[in-house]
Design a protein around this motif. Structure first.
Motif, mmCIF file in Angstrom:
data_model
loop_
_atom_site.group_PDB
_atom_site.id
_atom_site.type_symbol
_atom_site.label_atom_id
_atom_site.label_comp_id
_atom_site.label_asym_id
_atom_site.label_seq_id
_atom_site.Cartn_x
_atom_site.Cartn_y
_atom_site.Cartn_z
ATOM 1 N N GLU A 96 0.833 -1.196 0.000
ATOM 2 C CA GLU A 96 0.000 0.000 0.000
ATOM 3 C C GLU A 96 0.874 1.254 0.000
ATOM 4 O O GLU A 96 1.864 1.327 0.714
ATOM 5 N N CYS A 125 -12.425 -0.527 -4.910
ATOM 6 C CA CYS A 125 -12.901 -1.442 -3.870
ATOM 7 C C CYS A 125 -14.412 -1.592 -3.923
ATOM 8 O O CYS A 125 -14.946 -2.576 -3.416
ATOM 9 N N MET A 155 -5.284 0.736 -0.898
ATOM 10 C CA MET A 155 -5.920 -0.237 -0.005
ATOM 11 C C MET A 155 -5.508 -1.647 -0.415
ATOM 12 O O MET A 155 -5.409 -1.952 -1.608
ATOM 13 N N ARG A 156 -5.262 -2.479 0.604
ATOM 14 C CA ARG A 156 -4.838 -3.857 0.352
ATOM 15 C C ARG A 156 -5.933 -4.607 -0.427
ATOM 16 O O ARG A 156 -7.099 -4.205 -0.455
ATOM 17 N N GLY A 157 -5.538 -5.709 -1.029
ATOM 18 C CA GLY A 157 -6.509 -6.537 -1.741
ATOM 19 C C GLY A 157 -5.887 -7.154 -2.976
ATOM 20 O O GLY A 157 -4.725 -6.901 -3.317
ATOM 21 N N TYR A 159 -6.507 -7.197 -6.857
ATOM 22 C CA TYR A 159 -7.249 -6.453 -7.871
ATOM 23 C C TYR A 159 -7.083 -7.106 -9.238
ATOM 24 O O TYR A 159 -6.037 -7.677 -9.527
ATOM 25 N N THR A 267 -10.543 -9.916 12.425
ATOM 26 C CA THR A 267 -10.900 -9.292 11.151
ATOM 27 C C THR A 267 -12.371 -8.892 11.096
ATOM 28 O O THR A 267 -12.912 -8.716 10.006
ATOM 29 N N ARG A 273 -13.503 1.645 7.459
ATOM 30 C CA ARG A 273 -12.494 0.795 6.822
ATOM 31 C C ARG A 273 -11.090 1.105 7.324
ATOM 32 O O ARG A 273 -10.248 0.220 7.443
ATOM 33 N N GLU A 274 -10.841 2.384 7.596
ATOM 34 C CA GLU A 274 -9.492 2.782 7.973
ATOM 35 C C GLU A 274 -9.085 2.180 9.311
ATOM 36 O O GLU A 274 -7.904 1.889 9.521
ATOM 37 N N ALA A 277 -8.075 -1.252 8.476
ATOM 38 C CA ALA A 277 -6.852 -1.186 7.676
ATOM 39 C C ALA A 277 -5.629 -0.943 8.552
ATOM 40 O O ALA A 277 -4.578 -1.568 8.362
ATOM 41 N N THR A 327 -12.078 -5.505 2.738
ATOM 42 C CA THR A 327 -11.890 -4.125 3.195
ATOM 43 C C THR A 327 -12.892 -3.735 4.272
ATOM 44 O O THR A 327 -12.592 -2.906 5.130
ATOM 45 N N ASP A 328 -14.079 -4.329 4.242
ATOM 46 C CA ASP A 328 -15.093 -4.046 5.259
ATOM 47 C C ASP A 328 -15.084 -5.063 6.386
ATOM 48 O O ASP A 328 -15.957 -5.031 7.258
#
Length: 407
Positions: A96, A125, A155-157, A159, A267, A273-274, A277, A327-328
């Motif tokens: 990130e 996202c 943001m992580r993930g 993609y 988790t 979200r932050e 994160a 993310t959520d």
């Protein structure tokens, strides 16, 4: 105070009224007005009504609006169907906040330039996000063009989360034509890693290359000698000591040891979200740090156990698993850790009063106090989200040591 509370409640009611959908059944009938083309259609119908019943000027307006709509819809439709777009990242993984390059290949199959193409939905996202990942001003005719663009994932993930599309709304922007990309390659965005100074102050019963405490074994510093036991290797027999006592003696050595850690990352979804994160970033920094120290760990991320492989592969396992946390958050992944009385544990979670906390549990007193005595029990380290996470993580072990010493 009571007055301000009443004002905030009134404001929240007004906000709910303004954002509540009271007629969801009617959405399919009015959603077409979200695109500017809907208003052009409505204006054309009104112009026709004016031409029929009031003045011939209405027909002129209707014809002009129809011509604009025809061009504004026909060109985007042709552009997205004659262009074959491919998108891939220059590297497979990035953290990130680190910049990386996206490589776009566009094949134009008609003898005229294509203007206004854009790739949407690659780094989004949310499905509702409409910001383009890549925008192209012009693609030359009858050729394959390649473009490079620097992007910075925030943001992580992994993609793309949703199917990306090539879009065009040129020339008037009244209607956007979209089509899925011909080929797309994935990009894994790892959580941001912060540097941690010092080493983990926990110790235990497992052998390691470095750590606190001592354990008898076949390697390490010389401790003494003992009598030979069945099964001892002949290489460890101390012949000088054996000659003195006329009995086989074996050299006893001692090496460093470290604790077997249970590391758990909560988790569950939070208010924003932050918050989640930042928790994932702190957990990633600590886990990578512990992995580099060679500490044996049993990791649980949400409800998913993770068995690590030594070396760089294990580090990638940690970052990949944390990158895949939604993310959520996950709604039903609340951790309920019960100390076993054997292993120490580090739990990354959220407390209703203190916010983001890190719980460090060592039933055997593996965490040393500043005076050299064993502390034991459970300690919590609060991480205020308003302060710099990087600075808090950098002194992660040092601050815990100082707090324990002051206590």
């Amino acid at each position: 105070m009571a007055n301000s509370h009443g004002v905030s409640k009134s404001a929240s009611r007004v906000s709910r009224v303004l954002t509540t959908d009271f007629c969801p059944w009617a959405n399919r009938f009015v959603y077409w007005l979200k695109e500017p083309i809907g208003w052009f259609v409505l204006a054309t119908l009104i112009s026709v009504m004016v031409g029929l019943y009031f003045s011939p000027v209405g027909w002129t307006l209707a014809a002009s609006l129809s011509a604009i709509m025809l061009v504004g819809m026909l060109w985007p439709f042709i552009a997205v169907r004659t262009a074959r777009c491919e998108l891939r990242p220059e590297v497979d993984c990035v953290h990130e906040g680190d910049a990386c390059r996206m490589l776009v290949s566009v094949r134009n199959r008609i003898p005229m330039p294509l203007w206004g193409l854009a790739v949407e939905g690659y780094l989004d996202c949310d499905r509702e996000a409409a910001s383009p990942t890549v925008g192209l001003a012009c693609v030359p005719p009858l050729c394959i063009s390649q473009f490079g663009l620097a992007v910075t994932p925030a943001m992580r993930g992994r993609y793309p989360i949703h199917t990306p599309t090539v879009a065009c709304s040129f020339p008037f922007g009244i209607w956007t034509a979209r089509r899925p990309l011909a080929e797309t390659k994935t990009l894994t965005v790892w959580p941001k890693i912060y540097r941690i100074e010092g080493t983990c102050p926990m110790m235990g019963r497992a052998l390691a290359e470095q750590g606190d405490g001592n354990r008898g074994g076949r390697s390490g510093d010389f401790v003494g000698v003992r009598g030979y036991r069945r099964g001892d290797s002949a290489k460890h027999i101390n012949w000088v000591a054996s000659a003195k006592v006329e009995s086989l003696m074996v050299t006893e050595r001692s090496g460093p040891q470290c604790v077997e850690l249970d590391v758990m990352v909560d988790t569950t979804a939070t208010q924003s979200r932050e918050q989640l994160a930042d928790r994932i970033r702190v957990a990633a920094s600590v886990l990578v740090h512990l992995h580099q120290l060679g500490l044996p760990m049993r990791i649980t991320i949400g409800n998913r156990p993770l068995r690590l492989i030594p070396g760089a592969t294990g580090r990638r396992q940690i970052l990949d698993a944390l990158a895949m946390v939604p993310t959520d958050g996950t709604p039903d992944a609340r951790l309920e850790y019960t100390p076993t009385g054997k292993n120490a544990a580090i739990v990354f979670t959220r407390d209703a009063q203190r916010g983001e906390v890190v719980r460090m549990i060592d039933p055997d007193g593996g965490m040393r106090r500043g005076d050299g005595r064993s502390g034991g029990g459970c300690r919590e380290r609060a991480l205020p989200m308003g302060e710099s996470i990087g600075e808090q993580v950098r002194d992660f072990w040092t601050e815990v040591h100082d707090v324990d010493f002051a206590a």
